[in-house]
Design a protein around this motif. Structure first.
Motif, short mmCIF file in Angstrom:
data_model
loop_
_atom_site.label_atom_id
_atom_site.label_comp_id
_atom_site.label_asym_id
_atom_site.label_seq_id
_atom_site.Cartn_x
_atom_site.Cartn_y
_atom_site.Cartn_z
N VAL A 137 0.86 -1.18 0.00
CA VAL A 137 0.00 0.00 0.00
C VAL A 137 0.90 1.23 0.00
CG1 VAL A 137 -1.80 1.29 1.20
CG2 VAL A 137 -1.83 -1.22 1.23
N ARG B 222 -3.76 5.50 -6.34
CA ARG B 222 -3.92 4.23 -5.63
C ARG B 222 -4.67 4.39 -4.31
NH1 ARG B 222 -4.91 0.55 -7.55
NH2 ARG B 222 -3.88 -0.24 -9.36
N ASP C 222 -5.61 3.79 -0.94
CA ASP C 222 -5.27 2.66 -0.06
C ASP C 222 -5.32 1.33 -0.81
OD1 ASP C 222 -4.88 4.30 2.15
OD2 ASP C 222 -7.00 4.27 2.67
N GLY C 223 -5.31 1.40 -2.15
CA GLY C 223 -5.38 0.18 -2.94
C GLY C 223 -4.04 -0.54 -3.00
#
Length: 212
Positions: free
Chosen positions: A149, A179, A181-182
């Motif tokens: 992350v 992104r 918290d992807g």
């Protein structure tokens, strides 16, 4: 893989590209980093064939077909500001068959090659970016393996980068913001290389002192 940051390292004043690369690798070795082989990332540019754009004066689209030695069985196809397709290596053969739709921009291939270094949980790759026979710039890739992350480890990545990049202070890659918290993936790294290569191409439109 973990979270990766790709940045361009400016050529040191009064030094060539190769001399600057040697300075960086020497700093890494003094830190205690160990050589772990070599790496290569390459990129070929394709543009929309004129026959497919109609008579409306549409702007042609660019597609970048890329390879990364870390993923020897994969091929990455990226559109500017668009998606990334991850396919197997036979995708290159498919592009030949699609020449009626996408045409290779000749003499526009760009790549970076260099040495991989392992330092604790960090994998570092310092490469010389070339177009044809000429060195055009320097790429620095740092991967932090234990995290997937980006928002959780950017500060740690930046601190490590500053330990051997000196006064150069790279900003957070644009893909980190996308992104949130992807989970970070290989396509995010290739997007960073695409941005780096395009930046270097644009810089070469004017003479750059110190690059040979």
């Amino acid at each position: 893989m973990g979270v990766t940051c790709v940045s361009q390292m400016p050529v040191a004043e009064g030094k060539s590209v190769q001399q600057t690369v040697e300075l960086l690798t020497r700093k890494l070795e003094l830190l205690g980093a160990e050589k772990q082989g070599t790496f290569c990332v390459d990129c070929e540019t394709y543009h929309t064939a004129a026959s497919t754009m109609g008579s409306q004066g549409q702007a042609g689209k660019l597609m970048y077909v890329m390879h990364n030695s870390e993923y020897p069985l994969s091929c990455f196809a990226l559109f500017e500001n668009g998606p990334c397709l991850i396919a197997d290596t036979n995708f290159d053969v498919l592009m030949v068959k699609l020449k009626g739709f996408f045409q290779n921009a000749k003499a526009n291939k760009i790549e970076t090659r260099g040495t991989r270094y392992q330092y604790c949980d960090f994998l570092v790759k310092v490469g010389t970016v070339t177009m044809g026979p000429s060195a055009r710039g320097i790429s620095v890739e740092v991967e932090y393996g234990p995290c997937v992350v980006a928002s959780d480890c950017w500060n740690l990545l930046l601190e490590f980068l500053q330990s051997f990049l000196g006064s150069h202070n790279p900003g957070a890659p644009a893909v980190f913001g996308n992104r949130h918290d992807g989970v970070y993936g290989p396509a995010d790294t290739m997007a960073q290389y695409m941005e780096l290569f395009n930046k270097i191409r644009k810089q070469q439109q004017v003479p750059v002192a110190g690059i040979r």
